[in-house]
Design an enzyme around this catalytic site. Structure first.
Site, PDB file in Angstrom:
ATOM      1  CD  GLU A   1      -3.127  -0.933   0.361  1.00 12.79           C
ATOM      2  OE1 GLU A   1      -3.225   0.155  -0.647  1.00 12.79           O
ATOM      3  OE2 GLU A   1      -3.702  -2.413   0.078  1.00 12.79           O
TER       4      GLU A   1
ATOM      5  NE  ARG B   1      -3.820   2.610  -1.037  1.00 13.46           N
ATOM      6  CZ  ARG B   1      -5.233   2.894  -0.441  1.00 13.46           C
ATOM      7  NH1 ARG B   1      -5.518   4.018  -0.661  1.00 13.46           N
ATOM      8  NH2 ARG B   1      -5.700   1.558  -0.558  1.00 13.46           N
TER       9      ARG B   1
ATOM     10  CG  ASP C   1      -5.926  -7.588  -7.776  1.00 14.59           C
ATOM     11  OD1 ASP C   1      -4.638  -7.645  -6.771  1.00 14.59           O
ATOM     12  OD2 ASP C   1      -7.010  -6.212  -7.557  1.00 14.59           O
TER      13      ASP C   1
ATOM     14  CD  GLU D   1     -10.368  -1.471  -9.256  1.00 12.12           C
ATOM     15  OE1 GLU D   1     -11.457  -1.487  -8.615  1.00 12.12           O
ATOM     16  OE2 GLU D   1      -9.664  -1.357  -8.132  1.00 12.12           O
TER      17      GLU D   1
ATOM     18  CB  THR E   1      -1.862  -1.771  -9.440  1.00 11.38           C
ATOM     19  OG1 THR E   1      -2.737  -2.130  -9.492  1.00 11.38           O
ATOM     20  CG2 THR E   1      -1.356  -0.957  -7.577  1.00 11.38           C
TER      21      THR E   1
HETATM   22  C1  DMJ Z   1      -6.126   0.204  -5.585  1.00 12.41           C
HETATM   23  O1  DMJ Z   1      -5.612   0.548  -4.291  1.00 12.41           O
HETATM   24  C2  DMJ Z   1      -5.400  -0.009  -6.330  1.00 12.41           C
HETATM   25  O2  DMJ Z   1      -5.541  -0.055  -7.786  1.00 12.41           O
HETATM   26  C3  DMJ Z   1      -5.229  -1.756  -5.991  1.00 12.41           C
HETATM   27  O3  DMJ Z   1      -4.358  -2.585  -7.282  1.00 12.41           O
HETATM   28  C4  DMJ Z   1      -6.541  -2.764  -5.926  1.00 12.41           C
HETATM   29  N1  DMJ Z   1      -7.313  -1.508  -4.955  1.00 12.41           N
HETATM   30  C5  DMJ Z   1      -7.315   0.032  -5.164  1.00 12.41           C
HETATM   31  C6  DMJ Z   1      -8.413   0.152  -5.726  1.00 12.41           C
HETATM   32  O4  DMJ Z   1      -9.130   0.108  -5.457  1.00 12.41           O
END
Ligand code: DMJ
Length: 623
Positions: free
Chosen positions: A212, A216, A357, A526, A613
């Site tokens: 995370e 982020r 994912d 998403e 992501t």
């Molecule tokens: C985000 O923090 C990122 O996209 C992660 O890969 C998956 N989930 C959340 C958003 O839904």
């Protein structure tokens, strides 16, 4: 539908004297030439007078026609000349710069980052894009009013909460979105908070999650570095806020601490938690790390190595993927847990939703980031991706009944166990990734024309379009027009009555089943992410229309008047019960993707950038 111009600027040759810089000497000699042809005219006295004026004019022209670079604009903007003669103030004002447009407007008017100036400007979509910008402003204003410096805003309680370790995650996640939108005041506020507080926070805070924090905070800093002009000449979307090197230095400090997750582990698989102030790391309580988490930090660590010149970040992060390459898989598919102690996968649960994912997403994106075909060291990532997508198509893709929506289910007990028709909203990243992997960021038309699509690419592109439809229908089927966190699909082996989404007029009301525990919506990105990528690649405007419909539903049901947007408890009832949390990714991802979906294609072009992501764009290596 907006129309592209039938040519690109590359087709126009500026072989025209009007567009070329003319040296003062040329101007002078040309004037003399012109004069000599007019000698007769000069024989009368009026003519001589005019010649004098002409000479004076030429002399002035010589002084003024130097470009600011040659003559030197001094730091205060006055024109100075090589010999130190300061005439600028007398002769002319510094050139007027065009009004500063938001980066997107700038792109629309033709100064793109990739040399192409094809614009798909359309007033309707420009207005809609403006609405997204206003939504971002509203989200930020709630956060700054009630929660500045906290990780997240609780918009209904009007306070902040630290759910991600206390690094002010919303500030850093939102920063590059504000840059892309050209919201200078927010860039200034967020940038100055980062400059003033973040380094101290990093050195004092305790436990954070490696994944995370990387996607982020580190991702946000790296994007801010790039978009603020960190790599000179490639991109500069903002003129306000800290200098790029500030972002880079904080990123390095953070990454140095996060590296302990790799260096403390006995295998190439990192631990999942890091104690920042100690620079130590430990495994999750159960011992295992999520596969998606350990395999979705490479874009960030690679880019940091590239810009810092220190290979250690990339080396550690890439060991994870090289190690996973050697592990046994099920048709390219992997279990969602992996042990840092043994290096092996744990259990057999296979899914592309939570914990699985972004493993698949990073296989293709890291390959693209590293210059794809230019760099054969990473071909194994492309191979792993292609094999995995084949596995998805073979083992996980099914059609619902009665109306035949294509969905991706799960194998909780491996390929020998029972299939589960469950699909997390998180899986909706997949249409975008599949489309990107197929065309490598080019438009479908271009890729087809250049004969670049293999059989696998075409299959993946088709699946991308089918799945994007399903993801959109997960919104359309509910009473609020917003998707639940998880949906089940009616199949010949599975059905449950009375669990529809509340929109009886949806033609898929009987195909999609929403269980009471799964009815919440966290403002996730998403689906709009995939709509954005698919729009860029196919140019089909239905993706924009769908994105707009989703945006309107967010506006209607999640906007909190006093500032911010909130998650919901139940999307199947109107009015929905509100949850009191604005996730950082609403600003970092959801609104960014919607803004880009409605804007010009040349802003963050998909063949020049990969989005991590968490939607932080990082440039693709070009050497
Ligand atoms: C985000 O923090 C990122 O996209 C992660 O890969 C998956 N989930 C959340 C958003 O839904």
């Amino acid at each position: 539908m907006s129309k592209s111009l039938p040519y690109s600027v590359k087709d126009i040759h500026y072989d025209n004297a009007k567009f070329r810089h003319r040296s003062p000497l040329k101007v002078f000699s040309q004037s003399l030439l012109t004069l000599s042809t007019k000698r007769n005219y000069a024989s009368c006295s009026t003519g001589k007078f005019l010649i004098l004026i002409l000479f004076f004019g030429v002399a002035c022209l010589m002084l003024m026609s130097k470009s600011p670079n040659e003559s030197g604009l001094n730091e205060k903007g006055k024109v100075t000349f090589v010999g130190g003669l300061r005439l600028g103030g007398l002769l002319r004002k510094p050139p007027r710069l065009p009004p500063r447009l938001s980066p997107d407007e700038g792109q629309v008017r033709g100064s793109s980052t990739n040399g192409s100036t094809v614009s798909n400007y359309d007033p309707k979509w420009a207005a809609r894009q403006q609405s997204v910008k206003e939504a971002f402003d509203h989200a930020w204003s709630g956060y700054r009013k009630y929660a500045m410096g906290y990780d997240e805003l609780m918009p209904i309680s009007q306070k902040g909460v630290d759910g991600l370790g206390g690094l002010g995650a919303t500030v850093v996640d939102a920063l590059d979105t504000a840059m892309i939108m050209g919201l200078d005041n927010i860039v200034s506020e967020a940038g100055s908070w980062v400059e003033t507080h973040l380094l101290e926070r990093i050195s004092q805070k305790g436990q954070v999650n490696l994944f995370e924090t990387t996607i982020r905070v580190l991702g946000g800093l790296l994007s801010a570095y790039h978009l603020s002009g960190g790599e000179q000449g490639t991109m500069n979307m903002t003129l306000v806020g800290p200098k790029p090197v500030i972002y880079l230095n904080i990123a390095k400090d953070l990454a140095d601490r996060l590296l302990s997750a790799f260096t403390s582990s006995p295998t190439p698989v990192p631990f999942c938690d890091v104690i920042l102030h100690e620079s130590t790391a430990h495994p999750a309580p159960g011992g295992a790390s999520s596969t998606a988490e350990v395999a979705s930090v490479q874009l960030e660590f690679n880019y940091l190595s590239a810009i810092s010149g220190d290979p250690k970040y990339s080396t550690e992060a890439m060991k994870v993927l090289a190690h996973i390459k050697t592990l046994p898989k099920t048709e390219g598919l992997v279990p969602i847990y992996i042990s840092p102690q043994t290096g092996d996968f744990v259990g057999e649960n296979i899914r592309l939703g939570s914990r699985g994912d972004s493993y698949y997403e990073y296989l293709i994106k890291v390959w693209l980031q590293q210059g794809a075909k230019l760099n054969s060291n990473f071909t194994y990532l492309h191979d792993m991706y292609i094999e995995a997508m084949k596995g998805v198509r073979h083992l996980l893709v099914r059609n619902s009944i009665p109306k035949g929506l294509v969905f991706v289910g799960e194998l909780p007990y491996g390929s020998k166990g029972e299939f589960s028709p469950k699909m997390d909203h998180l899986v909706c990243f997949l249409p975008g990734t599949l489309a990107l992997g197929a065309t490598k960021g080019l438009t479908k038309e271009q890729a087809l024309k250049e004969n670049l699509l293999s059989f696998e690419d075409l299959e993946n592109l088709k699946l991308a379009e089918d799945l994007a439809k399903t993801c959109f229908e997960m919104y359309e089927v509910t009473a609020t027009g917003l998707a639940p966190e998880i949906a089940y699909f009616h199949t010949k082996d599975y059905s449950e009555d009375g669990l529809d989404g509340g929109n009886k007029s949806s033609m898929y009301a009987n195909d999609i089943i929403i269980k009471p525990a799964d009815r919440h919506n966290l403002l996730r990105p998403e689906t709009v992410e995939s709509l954005f990528v698919l729009y860029r690649i196919t140019k089909d405007t239905k993706y924009r229309d769908q994105g707009w419909q989703i945006f309107e539903a967010f506006e209607k049901y999640t906007k909190v008047k006093s500032g911010g947007y909130t998650s919901l408890d139940d999307v199947t009832e109107v009015p929905p019960h509100r949850r009191d949390k604005m996730e950082t990714f609403f600003l970092g991802e959801t609104l960014k993707y919607l803004y880009l979906l409605f804007g010009d294609d040349s802003v963050i072009p998909l063949d020049k950038f990969v989005f991590n992501t968490e939607a932080h764009p990082l440039p693709i290596r070009n050497t």
